[in-house]
Design a protein around this motif. Structure first.
Motif, PDB file in Angstrom:
ATOM      1  N   MET A 194       0.927  -1.564   0.151  1.00 17.85           N
ATOM      2  CA  MET A 194      -0.144  -0.171   0.309  1.00 17.85           C
ATOM      3  C   MET A 194       0.564   1.405   0.262  1.00 17.85           C
TER       4      MET A 194
ATOM      5  N   GLN B 105       2.450   5.492   0.483  1.00 17.12           N
ATOM      6  CA  GLN B 105       1.433   6.030   0.783  1.00 17.12           C
ATOM      7  C   GLN B 105       2.802   6.903   1.655  1.00 17.12           C
TER       8      GLN B 105
ATOM      9  N   ILE C 235       4.241  10.426   2.894  1.00 20.14           N
ATOM     10  CA  ILE C 235       3.339  10.889   3.841  1.00 20.14           C
ATOM     11  C   ILE C 235       5.092  12.429   4.202  1.00 20.14           C
ATOM     12  N   SER C 236       3.958  13.707   4.307  1.00 20.11           N
ATOM     13  CA  SER C 236       4.947  14.913   4.924  1.00 20.11           C
ATOM     14  C   SER C 236       4.788  15.284   5.887  1.00 20.11           C
ATOM     15  N   LEU C 237       5.758  15.774   6.300  1.00 18.49           N
ATOM     16  CA  LEU C 237       5.440  16.291   7.778  1.00 18.49           C
ATOM     17  C   LEU C 237       6.475  17.876   7.737  1.00 18.49           C
TER      18      LEU C 237
END
Lengths: 351, 182
Positions: free
Chosen positions: B17, B19, B21-23
């Protein structure tokens, strides 16, 4: 079980948007805890720290934090990606081994350099909740809503918790939010995530704290009023909040039972209730009545350095015995969304 | 390599899956690192000398991690832009997206004159890779003044120094670097 006591505690106070590095922030706090203990640094047999690198966005920040400990000559140490209360727990377990008598537990958190509503999403399960970016405030609001829907609390009850927290915090020099606010004025504020308002949610705080644990008679030798750990336990809910009854803090109840909270009166309870409704849930789960003073420090609603708030609760419960002459207190720590994990530490003085 | 986003068997159970992610983070440069960066921009390397054990840390940390006491600007001392190699690694760059290196190169730990600890990950220049050795005496090749950016967290020398070239002096004896090989 070996008798283990807290003999000293130090905290940075509520730092806001600090420029110092996490290690620079920790150094004076650890030094203060060691100095107050009256024990030579070389006599510390075990060190355990708690922090989360996700907060500052610095990989392996927890390793650099060891520079604040004085790790030369080499020391025996460990780290938990948890609130410092769990570092204290590990230190307590380590002292049970019997071969070392003194332990240092500390934790640090810089909450101001990231968006907690983003970063804390990563504590959710990666398949169902994480892709929704279900943030900690929204999940807390679901729990608050569940309490209201079940007829267990009202928004007015939440506001009363906030008003009392701010009032109590007025005498705590380490608090971030304090003062007199009325329930009416709180209820007139807009929602942050209904039914929670900004004042129902914790402030953004940077900070650090440290405690020294000592086993056996040495605790009485170095400390006039040590706070003995008479019970300590931690429990966890199912990871997925959808599987839980959010109107109960079941793992807090279990931890409280295992720690022996109900076997004698508790004079002061310092609860890591980051949201106002969580205090109501926790007081019920731990069976605290009107004879227990809750969060005289103002609690986590008045100051909430991530990864440190729980350790501060235990430190404040220690201070109640060590400085204020109370006999039996408790410190509580929580982690994860909707009080997912709970730790309860029951402390007693000698008299 | 197969696309990990696709299941190997259409209609079969999902195995991967993707996925992304950006922080976003705010980076704060602490005051000690800021002062160090200002000196670098000026072509100077500075350290903090512990008033207790007298060890010199460059870059400065704002404390002595051995004595656990704080150090401030009053403990600042100059450190030379010359020193010796105490360890090194030859890197062979793999050509992934964004890779700017094309040829093998060497990064070294350098013990600067006037400092008690090494500065890591420093590029060695003007020397064949098979001639690098422990104790090799080197001098800084400074970047042009307008390109000297300090590391925003106070680690290493940022972009202030392009690299280090051999000075031609005799190698340092093993006793001088033995405690610093890592």
């Amino acid at each position: 079980m070996r008798d283990v006591a807290i003999v000293s505690f130090a905290q940075s106070g509520s730092l806001v948007d600090i420029a110092a590095s996490e290690t620079q922030m920790l150094l004076p706090v650890i030094n203060a805890a060691v100095e107050r203990s009256g024990i030579a640094r070389a006599d510390i047999g075990f060190t355990c720290s708690g922090s989360a690198d996700y907060l500052a966005g610095t990989p392996f920040a927890f390793v650099a934090n060891l520079e604040a400990v004085g790790a030369w000559p080499p020391i025996s140490e460990s780290h938990v990606d948890m609130d410092g209360a769990w570092a204290l727990y590990e230190a307590w377990v380590r002292l049970q081994h019997g071969d070392v008598d003194v332990a240092l537990a500390f934790s640090s958190g810089i909450s101001s350099r990231s968006d907690l509503r983003e970063v804390l999403c990563l504590q959710n399960d990666p398949y169902y909740l994480m892709p929704l970016w279900a943030d900690h405030i929204s999940l807390a609001a679901l729990q608050a809503r569940a309490l209201i829907d079940a007829g267990l609390a009202t928004e007015g009850d939440f506001a009363e918790v906030v008003a009392r927290s701010r009032r109590s915090a007025s005498t705590n020099p380490f608090a971030q939010l304090s003062g007199d606010v009325t329930v009416e004025s709180l209820l007139a504020e807009p929602y942050t995530a209904a039914p929670l308002r900004a004042a129902d949610c914790p402030p953004i705080t940077d900070g650090a704290a440290a405690v020294i644990l000592v086993a056996g008679d040495l605790a009485r030798e170095v400390c006039e009023r040590p706070a003995w750990i008479r019970g300590i336990d931690h429990r966890s809910e199912a990871h997925y909040p959808g599987l839980r009854d959010l109107t109960r803090a079941g793992s807090a109840r279990l931890a409280g039972e295992q720690a022996g909270v109900g076997t004698a009166p508790v004079e002061v309870a310092e609860l890591s209730a980051c949201f106002s409704h969580e205090e109501l849930l926790l007081s019920t789960a731990l069976g605290l009545g009107d004879d227990t003073e809750v969060n005289p420090s103002g609690g986590s609603l008045a100051s909430n350095p991530m990864m440190v708030s729980g350790l501060i609760r235990i430190g404040e419960a220690f201070r109640q015995i060590n400085e204020n002459g109370r006999h039996r207190t408790l410190g509580h720590a929580a982690s994860g969304p909707c009080l997912q994990q709970n730790l309860v530490c029951v402390l007693e003085g000698d008299s | 390599m197969t696309d990990p986003a696709k299941t190997e068997d259409e209609g079969g159970p999902i195995r991967f899956m993707p996925q992304l992610i950006s922080l976003d983070y705010t980076v704060r440069t602490n005051p000690v690192a800021e002062a160090f960066g200002a000196a670098l921009a000026d072509g100077r390397i500075t350290g903090h000398q512990c008033p207790n054990c007298h060890l010199v840390y460059a870059p400065p940390k704002g404390f002595c991690p051995i004595c656990t006491i704080e150090t401030t600007a009053e403990h600042e001392v100059p450190v030379a832009d010359t020193g010796m190699v105490t360890s090194w690694t030859v890197l062979t760059p793999i050509q992934y997206t964004g890779q700017r290196e094309r040829h093998d190169y060497a990064l070294a730990s350098i013990l600067l004159e006037g400092a008690d600890g090494t500065v890591g990950q420093q590029r060695l220049l003007e020397i064949p890779l098979d001639e690098i050795r422990l104790g090799l005496k080197v001098a800084a090749v400074w970047a042009p003044p307008n390109q000297r950016e300090a590391d925003d967290r106070g680690y290493g020398l940022g972009t202030a120094v392009d690299g280090w070239r051999p000075t031609g002096e005799p190698d340092a004896p093993a006793a001088d670097y033995r405690e610093h090989t890592l």
